[in-house]
Motif scaffolding. Structure first.
Motif, PDB file in Angstrom:
ATOM      1  N   VAL A  11       0.851  -1.190   0.000  1.00 31.56           N
ATOM      2  CA  VAL A  11       0.000   0.000   0.000  1.00 31.56           C
ATOM      3  C   VAL A  11       0.884   1.236   0.000  1.00 31.56           C
ATOM      4  O   VAL A  11       1.823   1.352   0.790  1.00 31.56           O
ATOM      5  CB  VAL A  11      -0.944   0.031   1.224  1.00 31.56           C
ATOM      6  N   LEU A  12       0.593   2.166  -0.910  1.00 35.62           N
ATOM      7  CA  LEU A  12       1.302   3.434  -0.991  1.00 35.62           C
ATOM      8  C   LEU A  12       0.467   4.519  -0.324  1.00 35.62           C
ATOM      9  O   LEU A  12      -0.698   4.716  -0.674  1.00 35.62           O
ATOM     10  CB  LEU A  12       1.560   3.809  -2.451  1.00 35.62           C
ATOM     11  N   ALA A  13       1.068   5.223   0.636  1.00 32.48           N
ATOM     12  CA  ALA A  13       0.416   6.367   1.271  1.00 32.48           C
ATOM     13  C   ALA A  13       1.061   7.634   0.732  1.00 32.48           C
ATOM     14  O   ALA A  13       2.285   7.753   0.717  1.00 32.48           O
ATOM     15  CB  ALA A  13       0.567   6.292   2.787  1.00 32.48           C
ATOM     16  N   VAL A  14       0.233   8.568   0.266  1.00 34.15           N
ATOM     17  CA  VAL A  14       0.742   9.836  -0.265  1.00 34.15           C
ATOM     18  C   VAL A  14       0.151  10.971   0.553  1.00 34.15           C
ATOM     19  O   VAL A  14      -1.071  11.146   0.595  1.00 34.15           O
ATOM     20  CB  VAL A  14       0.380  10.008  -1.755  1.00 34.15           C
ATOM     21  N   ASP A  15       1.016  11.709   1.222  1.00 34.24           N
ATOM     22  CA  ASP A  15       0.593  12.853   2.016  1.00 34.24           C
ATOM     23  C   ASP A  15       0.616  14.103   1.136  1.00 34.24           C
ATOM     24  O   ASP A  15       1.645  14.426   0.533  1.00 34.24           O
ATOM     25  CB  ASP A  15       1.528  13.042   3.217  1.00 34.24           C
ATOM     26  N   MET A  16      -0.507  14.819   1.080  1.00 36.31           N
ATOM     27  CA  MET A  16      -0.610  15.994   0.215  1.00 36.31           C
ATOM     28  C   MET A  16      -1.111  17.200   0.990  1.00 36.31           C
ATOM     29  O   MET A  16      -1.975  17.071   1.861  1.00 36.31           O
ATOM     30  CB  MET A  16      -1.557  15.704  -0.963  1.00 36.31           C
ATOM     31  N   SER A  17      -0.558  18.352   0.670  1.00 38.15           N
ATOM     32  CA  SER A  17      -1.011  19.611   1.267  1.00 38.15           C
ATOM     33  C   SER A  17      -1.264  20.598   0.131  1.00 38.15           C
ATOM     34  O   SER A  17      -0.531  21.564  -0.060  1.00 38.15           O
ATOM     35  CB  SER A  17       0.035  20.155   2.240  1.00 38.15           C
ATOM     36  N   GLY A  26      -8.401   3.694 -10.630  1.00 42.51           N
ATOM     37  CA  GLY A  26      -8.967   2.611  -9.832  1.00 42.51           C
ATOM     38  C   GLY A  26      -8.054   2.117  -8.733  1.00 42.51           C
ATOM     39  O   GLY A  26      -8.440   1.206  -7.983  1.00 42.51           O
ATOM     40  N   ALA A  27      -6.847   2.702  -8.598  1.00 44.73           N
ATOM     41  CA  ALA A  27      -5.881   2.212  -7.610  1.00 44.73           C
ATOM     42  C   ALA A  27      -6.087   2.831  -6.230  1.00 44.73           C
ATOM     43  O   ALA A  27      -5.477   2.388  -5.260  1.00 44.73           O
ATOM     44  CB  ALA A  27      -4.452   2.478  -8.083  1.00 44.73           C
ATOM     45  N   MET A  28      -6.928   3.859  -6.099  1.00 44.40           N
ATOM     46  CA  MET A  28      -7.165   4.479  -4.805  1.00 44.40           C
ATOM     47  C   MET A  28      -8.022   3.546  -3.951  1.00 44.40           C
ATOM     48  O   MET A  28      -9.096   3.105  -4.368  1.00 44.40           O
ATOM     49  CB  MET A  28      -7.854   5.833  -4.985  1.00 44.40           C
ATOM     50  N   VAL A  29      -7.543   3.215  -2.740  1.00 44.82           N
ATOM     51  CA  VAL A  29      -8.295   2.307  -1.873  1.00 44.82           C
ATOM     52  C   VAL A  29      -8.891   3.030  -0.663  1.00 44.82           C
ATOM     53  O   VAL A  29      -9.830   2.525  -0.042  1.00 44.82           O
ATOM     54  CB  VAL A  29      -7.417   1.125  -1.396  1.00 44.82           C
ATOM     55  N   ALA A  30      -8.354   4.214  -0.315  1.00 45.99           N
ATOM     56  CA  ALA A  30      -8.893   4.989   0.805  1.00 45.99           C
ATOM     57  C   ALA A  30      -8.248   6.370   0.810  1.00 45.99           C
ATOM     58  O   ALA A  30      -7.197   6.564   0.189  1.00 45.99           O
ATOM     59  CB  ALA A  30      -8.628   4.288   2.144  1.00 45.99           C
ATOM     60  N   TYR A  31      -8.883   7.323   1.485  1.00 45.43           N
ATOM     61  CA  TYR A  31      -8.240   8.620   1.671  1.00 45.43           C
ATOM     62  C   TYR A  31      -8.779   9.307   2.914  1.00 45.43           C
ATOM     63  O   TYR A  31      -9.887   9.035   3.367  1.00 45.43           O
ATOM     64  CB  TYR A  31      -8.394   9.525   0.447  1.00 45.43           C
ATOM     65  N   GLU A  32      -7.936  10.183   3.477  1.00 47.37           N
ATOM     66  CA  GLU A  32      -8.292  10.990   4.635  1.00 47.37           C
ATOM     67  C   GLU A  32      -8.162  12.456   4.238  1.00 47.37           C
ATOM     68  O   GLU A  32      -7.197  12.837   3.582  1.00 47.37           O
ATOM     69  CB  GLU A  32      -7.354  10.690   5.806  1.00 47.37           C
ATOM     70  N   GLY A  33      -9.107  13.284   4.620  1.00 52.96           N
ATOM     71  CA  GLY A  33      -9.043  14.694   4.289  1.00 52.96           C
ATOM     72  C   GLY A  33      -9.940  15.048   3.119  1.00 52.96           C
ATOM     73  O   GLY A  33     -10.921  14.365   2.821  1.00 52.96           O
ATOM     74  N   GLN A  34      -9.589  16.110   2.424  1.00 52.24           N
ATOM     75  CA  GLN A  34     -10.364  16.594   1.291  1.00 52.24           C
ATOM     76  C   GLN A  34      -9.591  16.346  -0.002  1.00 52.24           C
ATOM     77  O   GLN A  34      -8.494  16.877  -0.189  1.00 52.24           O
ATOM     78  CB  GLN A  34     -10.647  18.099   1.450  1.00 52.24           C
ATOM     79  N   GLU A  64      -5.903  12.110 -11.788  1.00 44.94           N
ATOM     80  CA  GLU A  64      -5.159  13.113 -11.021  1.00 44.94           C
ATOM     81  C   GLU A  64      -5.868  13.292  -9.683  1.00 44.94           C
ATOM     82  O   GLU A  64      -7.072  13.509  -9.632  1.00 44.94           O
ATOM     83  CB  GLU A  64      -5.110  14.433 -11.773  1.00 44.94           C
ATOM     84  N   VAL A  65      -5.088  13.161  -8.625  1.00 50.47           N
ATOM     85  CA  VAL A  65      -5.628  13.312  -7.274  1.00 50.47           C
ATOM     86  C   VAL A  65      -4.988  14.549  -6.653  1.00 50.47           C
ATOM     87  O   VAL A  65      -3.762  14.685  -6.650  1.00 50.47           O
ATOM     88  CB  VAL A  65      -5.327  12.076  -6.408  1.00 50.47           C
ATOM     89  N   LYS A  66      -5.830  15.434  -6.117  1.00 57.30           N
ATOM     90  CA  LYS A  66      -5.324  16.677  -5.537  1.00 57.30           C
ATOM     91  C   LYS A  66      -6.091  16.976  -4.265  1.00 57.30           C
ATOM     92  O   LYS A  66      -7.297  16.721  -4.181  1.00 57.30           O
ATOM     93  CB  LYS A  66      -5.495  17.825  -6.534  1.00 57.30           C
ATOM     94  N   GLY A  67      -5.381  17.516  -3.265  1.00 53.90           N
ATOM     95  CA  GLY A  67      -6.099  17.898  -2.061  1.00 53.90           C
ATOM     96  C   GLY A  67      -5.226  18.012  -0.838  1.00 53.90           C
ATOM     97  O   GLY A  67      -3.996  18.131  -0.919  1.00 53.90           O
ATOM     98  N   GLN A  68      -5.898  17.973   0.317  1.00 59.27           N
ATOM     99  CA  GLN A  68      -5.256  18.069   1.621  1.00 59.27           C
ATOM    100  C   GLN A  68      -5.545  16.792   2.391  1.00 59.27           C
ATOM    101  O   GLN A  68      -6.701  16.445   2.601  1.00 59.27           O
ATOM    102  CB  GLN A  68      -5.823  19.266   2.399  1.00 59.27           C
ATOM    103  N   GLY A  69      -4.489  16.075   2.783  1.00 61.82           N
ATOM    104  CA  GLY A  69      -4.687  14.847   3.538  1.00 61.82           C
ATOM    105  C   GLY A  69      -3.799  13.733   3.033  1.00 61.82           C
ATOM    106  O   GLY A  69      -2.728  13.978   2.470  1.00 61.82           O
ATOM    107  N   THR A  70      -4.262  12.513   3.209  1.00 57.69           N
ATOM    108  CA  THR A  70      -3.492  11.330   2.805  1.00 57.69           C
ATOM    109  C   THR A  70      -4.344  10.436   1.932  1.00 57.69           C
ATOM    110  O   THR A  70      -5.501  10.144   2.280  1.00 57.69           O
ATOM    111  CB  THR A  70      -3.009  10.532   4.040  1.00 57.69           C
ATOM    112  N   CYS A  71      -3.779  10.014   0.807  1.00 55.80           N
ATOM    113  CA  CYS A  71      -4.475   9.106  -0.103  1.00 55.80           C
ATOM    114  C   CYS A  71      -3.694   7.799  -0.157  1.00 55.80           C
ATOM    115  O   CYS A  71      -2.461   7.795  -0.181  1.00 55.80           O
ATOM    116  CB  CYS A  71      -4.576   9.733  -1.488  1.00 55.80           C
TER     117      CYS A  71
END
Length: 212
Positions: A11-17, A26-34, A64-71
């Motif tokens: 599992v890859l966790a990507v922290d974004m601000s 289709g590879a996104m399995v969960a996310y926290e934040g917006q 393309e995934v963009k936002g604040q949190g962790t995907c």
């Protein structure tokens, strides 16, 4: 810039601000934040990329995934390998590319007969710039160093990616399965010469002639 980290090996966790990444659709399995999600087409940006994809068939559906949190990203419980690029170019099979920094430029490049042996077209995906990329592998990937004194032969079905000043040649040859009588047709190899790194997986994709 988005921060890549492994959450276990699959599992890859990507922290974004406010950052963005491009990931396999289709590879996104969960996310926290917006987070916001936008579907794109990989294999190169712009009109030239669209034409290249149509001619070569080297196409991958990305978002393309963009936002604040962790995907969190994963794909069929495959192992994930992180690659840090510092302005160099990464050559990677489209099916093995999970996620990249949005700032990295993706495209396609001609690779010759190697693609024909795999049935994946004559082109492969390129990722270039400064940032991180996450690669998928069937089993724990192995990174092999190539030097001018020691070229490297690789099974096309096990090849994932390479970086550095490398020239590759497609050639016929033999492998262990040939000696066991399990080969299905002629065996093929990729020969790498120069200076660089080659990523291989301990499993083989199916090719035009079966598993080679």
């Amino acid at each position: 810039m988005a921060q890549f980290r492994l959450h276990g090996s699959k599992v890859l966790a990507v922290d974004m601000s406010g950052d963005a990444v491009k990931a396999k659709n289709g590879a996104m399995v969960a996310y926290e934040g917006q987070m916001s999600f936008k579907k794109k087409t990989g294999g190169g940006e712009g009109l030239r990329g669209m034409v290249t994809r149509r001619l070569t068939g080297e196409q991958m559906a990305v978002m393309e995934v963009k936002g604040q949190g962790t995907c969190y990203f994963a794909d069929r419980a495959s192992e994930i390998n992180l690659v840090q690029l510092h302005g160099e170019k990464l050559f990677v099979e489209a099916s093995n590319l999970l996620c990249t920094d949005a700032a990295l430029h993706t495209g396609t490049t001609f690779t010759g007969l190697r693609g024909a042996s795999q049935g994946n077209g004559l082109f492969t995906t390129t990722v270039e710039g400064t940032g991180q990329a996450a690669l998928l592998s069937d089993g724990q990937a192995v990174v092999l160093r190539v030097t001018r004194e020691y070229p490297l032969q690789v099974d096309p079905g096990a090849y994932i990616a390479h970086t550095g000043d490398l020239k590759q040649h497609f050639q016929s040859g033999v492998n262990f399965r040939t000696f066991l009588g399990e080969g299905s047709g002629e065996a093929f190899q990729i020969r790498f010469e120069g200076e660089g790194l080659v990523y291989v997986q301990p499993s083989e994709r199916n090719t035009v002639g079966g598993e080679v």
